[in-house]
Design a protein around this motif. Structure first.
Motif, PDB file in Angstrom:
ATOM      1  N   LEU A   1      10.564   5.405  -8.371  1.00  0.00           N
ATOM      2  CA  LEU A   1      10.759   4.355  -9.382  1.00  0.00           C
ATOM      3  C   LEU A   1       9.981   4.684 -10.658  1.00  0.00           C
ATOM      4  CD1 LEU A   1      10.540   1.133  -7.156  1.00  0.00           C
ATOM      5  CD2 LEU A   1      12.585   2.075  -8.201  1.00  0.00           C
TER       6      LEU A   1
ATOM      7  N   PHE B   1      18.310   0.356  -1.810  1.00  0.00           N
ATOM      8  CA  PHE B   1      18.872  -0.032  -0.517  1.00  0.00           C
ATOM      9  C   PHE B   1      17.960   0.460   0.591  1.00  0.00           C
ATOM     10  CE2 PHE B   1      22.532   0.083  -3.282  1.00  0.00           C
ATOM     11  CZ  PHE B   1      23.257  -1.014  -2.886  1.00  0.00           C
ATOM     12  N   SER B   2      18.088  -0.188   1.731  1.00  0.00           N
ATOM     13  CA  SER B   2      17.359   0.274   2.913  1.00  0.00           C
ATOM     14  C   SER B   2      18.378   0.785   3.927  1.00  0.00           C
ATOM     15  CB  SER B   2      16.553  -0.863   3.513  1.00  0.00           C
ATOM     16  OG  SER B   2      15.595  -1.298   2.583  1.00  0.00           O
TER      17      SER B   2
ATOM     18  N   ALA C   1       1.839   2.489   3.306  1.00  0.00           N
ATOM     19  CA  ALA C   1       2.646   1.629   4.194  1.00  0.00           C
ATOM     20  C   ALA C   1       4.053   2.188   4.288  1.00  0.00           C
ATOM     21  CB  ALA C   1       2.680   0.211   3.636  1.00  0.00           C
ATOM     22  N   MET C   2       4.749   1.814   5.351  1.00  0.00           N
ATOM     23  CA  MET C   2       6.128   2.262   5.518  1.00  0.00           C
ATOM     24  C   MET C   2       7.059   1.331   4.742  1.00  0.00           C
ATOM     25  SD  MET C   2       6.208   4.939   7.475  1.00  0.00           S
ATOM     26  CE  MET C   2       4.670   5.578   6.853  1.00  0.00           C
ATOM     27  N   HIS C   3       8.148   1.893   4.328  1.00  0.00           N
ATOM     28  CA  HIS C   3       9.122   1.101   3.572  1.00  0.00           C
ATOM     29  C   HIS C   3       9.599  -0.101   4.389  1.00  0.00           C
ATOM     30  CE1 HIS C   3      12.421   0.024   0.996  1.00  0.00           C
ATOM     31  NE2 HIS C   3      13.274   0.179   1.978  1.00  0.00           N
ATOM     32  N   GLN C   4       9.728   0.131   5.695  1.00  0.00           N
ATOM     33  CA  GLN C   4      10.193  -0.926   6.598  1.00  0.00           C
ATOM     34  C   GLN C   4       9.316  -2.179   6.504  1.00  0.00           C
ATOM     35  OE1 GLN C   4       9.833   0.376  10.599  1.00  0.00           O
ATOM     36  NE2 GLN C   4      11.295  -1.099  11.417  1.00  0.00           N
TER      37      GLN C   4
ATOM     38  N   ASP D   1       0.860  -1.186   0.000  1.00  0.00           N
ATOM     39  CA  ASP D   1       0.000   0.000   0.000  1.00  0.00           C
ATOM     40  C   ASP D   1       0.898   1.238   0.000  1.00  0.00           C
ATOM     41  OD1 ASP D   1      -3.161   0.628   1.014  1.00  0.00           O
ATOM     42  OD2 ASP D   1      -1.686   2.249   1.151  1.00  0.00           O
ATOM     43  N   LEU D   2       0.488   2.238  -0.755  1.00  0.00           N
ATOM     44  CA  LEU D   2       1.323   3.443  -0.866  1.00  0.00           C
ATOM     45  C   LEU D   2       1.505   4.132   0.479  1.00  0.00           C
ATOM     46  CD1 LEU D   2      -0.043   4.796  -4.252  1.00  0.00           C
ATOM     47  CD2 LEU D   2       2.175   3.767  -3.848  1.00  0.00           C
TER      48      LEU D   2
ATOM     49  N   CYS E   1      16.423   4.068   0.972  1.00  0.00           N
ATOM     50  CA  CYS E   1      15.181   4.383   1.682  1.00  0.00           C
ATOM     51  C   CYS E   1      15.398   4.259   3.185  1.00  0.00           C
ATOM     52  CB  CYS E   1      14.083   3.411   1.282  1.00  0.00           C
ATOM     53  SG  CYS E   1      13.634   3.507  -0.427  1.00  0.00           S
ATOM     54  N   THR E   2      14.847   5.187   3.911  1.00  0.00           N
ATOM     55  CA  THR E   2      14.856   5.046   5.362  1.00  0.00           C
ATOM     56  C   THR E   2      13.694   4.138   5.762  1.00  0.00           C
ATOM     57  OG1 THR E   2      13.537   7.032   5.557  1.00  0.00           O
ATOM     58  CG2 THR E   2      15.911   7.292   5.818  1.00  0.00           C
ATOM     59  N   LYS E   3      13.797   3.626   6.981  1.00  0.00           N
ATOM     60  CA  LYS E   3      12.795   2.653   7.447  1.00  0.00           C
ATOM     61  C   LYS E   3      11.392   3.250   7.488  1.00  0.00           C
ATOM     62  CE  LYS E   3      14.935   1.535  11.283  1.00  0.00           C
ATOM     63  NZ  LYS E   3      15.203   0.866  12.577  1.00  0.00           N
ATOM     64  N   ASP E   4      11.349   4.518   7.937  1.00  0.00           N
ATOM     65  CA  ASP E   4      10.023   5.106   8.142  1.00  0.00           C
ATOM     66  C   ASP E   4       9.534   5.921   6.941  1.00  0.00           C
ATOM     67  OD1 ASP E   4      11.963   6.950   8.457  1.00  0.00           O
ATOM     68  OD2 ASP E   4      11.066   7.979  10.174  1.00  0.00           O
ATOM     69  N   SER E   5      10.215   5.765   5.813  1.00  0.00           N
ATOM     70  CA  SER E   5       9.732   6.484   4.627  1.00  0.00           C
ATOM     71  C   SER E   5       8.532   5.736   4.050  1.00  0.00           C
ATOM     72  CB  SER E   5      10.832   6.578   3.576  1.00  0.00           C
ATOM     73  OG  SER E   5      11.201   5.291   3.151  1.00  0.00           O
ATOM     74  N   PRO E   6       7.519   6.481   3.640  1.00  0.00           N
ATOM     75  CA  PRO E   6       6.354   5.791   3.063  1.00  0.00           C
ATOM     76  C   PRO E   6       6.724   5.075   1.764  1.00  0.00           C
ATOM     77  CG  PRO E   6       5.805   8.037   3.671  1.00  0.00           C
ATOM     78  CD  PRO E   6       7.281   7.915   3.771  1.00  0.00           C
ATOM     79  N   HIS E   7       6.074   3.960   1.554  1.00  0.00           N
ATOM     80  CA  HIS E   7       6.325   3.147   0.358  1.00  0.00           C
ATOM     81  C   HIS E   7       6.018   3.950  -0.908  1.00  0.00           C
ATOM     82  CE1 HIS E   7       6.792  -0.439  -1.963  1.00  0.00           C
ATOM     83  NE2 HIS E   7       5.532  -0.497  -2.311  1.00  0.00           N
ATOM     84  N   ARG E   8       5.096   4.885  -0.776  1.00  0.00           N
ATOM     85  CA  ARG E   8       4.686   5.713  -1.914  1.00  0.00           C
ATOM     86  C   ARG E   8       5.871   6.481  -2.502  1.00  0.00           C
ATOM     87  NH1 ARG E   8       0.452   9.143  -3.793  1.00  0.00           N
ATOM     88  NH2 ARG E   8      -1.055   8.282  -2.376  1.00  0.00           N
TER      89      ARG E   8
ATOM     90  N   LEU F   1       8.999   5.749  -2.536  1.00  0.00           N
ATOM     91  CA  LEU F   1       9.851   4.855  -3.326  1.00  0.00           C
ATOM     92  C   LEU F   1       9.207   4.553  -4.675  1.00  0.00           C
ATOM     93  CD1 LEU F   1      12.209   2.830  -3.740  1.00  0.00           C
ATOM     94  CD2 LEU F   1      10.844   1.154  -2.523  1.00  0.00           C
ATOM     95  N   VAL F   2       7.931   4.225  -4.633  1.00  0.00           N
ATOM     96  CA  VAL F   2       7.216   3.879  -5.866  1.00  0.00           C
ATOM     97  C   VAL F   2       7.180   5.078  -6.814  1.00  0.00           C
ATOM     98  CG1 VAL F   2       4.977   3.161  -6.809  1.00  0.00           C
ATOM     99  CG2 VAL F   2       5.857   2.071  -4.767  1.00  0.00           C
TER     100      VAL F   2
ATOM    101  N   ARG G   1       9.911  -3.842   3.253  1.00  0.00           N
ATOM    102  CA  ARG G   1      11.255  -4.410   3.306  1.00  0.00           C
ATOM    103  C   ARG G   1      11.260  -5.729   4.090  1.00  0.00           C
ATOM    104  NH1 ARG G   1      16.211  -2.004   6.837  1.00  0.00           N
ATOM    105  NH2 ARG G   1      17.484  -3.862   6.689  1.00  0.00           N
TER     106      ARG G   1
END
Lengths: 81, 137
Positions: free
Chosen positions: B121, B135-136, A43-46, A40-41, B108-115, B117-118, A49
């Motif tokens: 990309l 990388f994380s 969600a956190m990268h962690q 989900d956009l 990417c940092t741990k607490d960065s939103p997945h959005r 990154l997407v 990961r």
């Protein structure tokens, strides 16, 4: 991976340990298979990961990731009634 | 008494001797057969041979690397400078205009939103920057 970091496969929520076990058994039985991680956009990268790390631990090196935006709907894994 | 001229008979008339001519023809034929060199067909095949000297390993130019950090706030950091998605789009357009062979390293940092990154990309795909590494941190 939903916005809260919960994991689901085909609409069914799973605990990370259960998912890992599932993937491990499948990998042992069928070898490498394609995996698409739909994060989900929000969600956190962690959290995304963590799933990637899980796949790597099992021995699946090739994974695809996608960003999705899940709109509000009935909770997956629960019956509509 | 004069000599009587004998009338020439038909058989005494000049005629072509075939036997020596056939001999010569056969001699020539045998000569050409023996001296003819058949062309080797394999000689026409093009063969790619390795160059005698191995090309020196290409040293990657540090300018060909682009390290982008993805944070929760601010969104993107490149060479110590903060970028929004829009400004990153413009920057990547410039970079892609210069060279498509740029390797983009996304951290990417741990607490960065997945959005984030997407989105990044997607920008890389939009500008056809295909050499990516994630990388994380």
């Amino acid at each position: 991976v939903d916005k809260k970091g919960r994991l689901s496969v085909h609409g069914i929520y799973l605990e990370p340990a259960v998912l890992e076990n599932l993937l491990r058994i499948r990998h042992k039985r069928y070898g490498e298979f394609p995996i698409l991680i739909r994060g989900d956009l929000r969600a956190m990268h962690q959290q995304v990961r963590a799933v990637m790390d899980m796949c790597t631990d099992i021995g699946i090196a090739k994974v695809n990731i996608a960003g999705v935006y899940e709109h509000k709907k009935s909770d997956p894994g629960k019956s509509p009634n | 008494m004069g000599r009587d001229k004998k009338p020439r008979r038909e058989a005494d008339k000049a005629q072509l001797e075939m036997t020596p001519m056939i001999d010569v023809v056969f001699q020539l034929l045998i000569f050409f057969i023996v001296t003819l060199k058949s062309e080797d067909i394999m000689a026409r095949l093009e063969v790619m041979r390795p160059a005698p000297e191995v090309a020196p390993p290409k040293i990657e130019n540090p300018d060909d690397l682009l390290q982008i950090q993805v944070w929760k706030e601010p969104t993107y950091v490149l060479r110590g400078r903060e970028y929004s998605l829009k400004s990153m789009d413009q920057h990547l357009r410039k970079v892609a205009g210069y060279s498509k062979n740029v390797t983009v390293i996304i951290k990417c940092t741990k607490d960065s939103p997945h959005r984030y990154l997407v989105d990044l990309l997607d920008l890389c795909a939009k500008h056809k920057l295909n050499k990516l590494a994630v990388f994380s941190m």
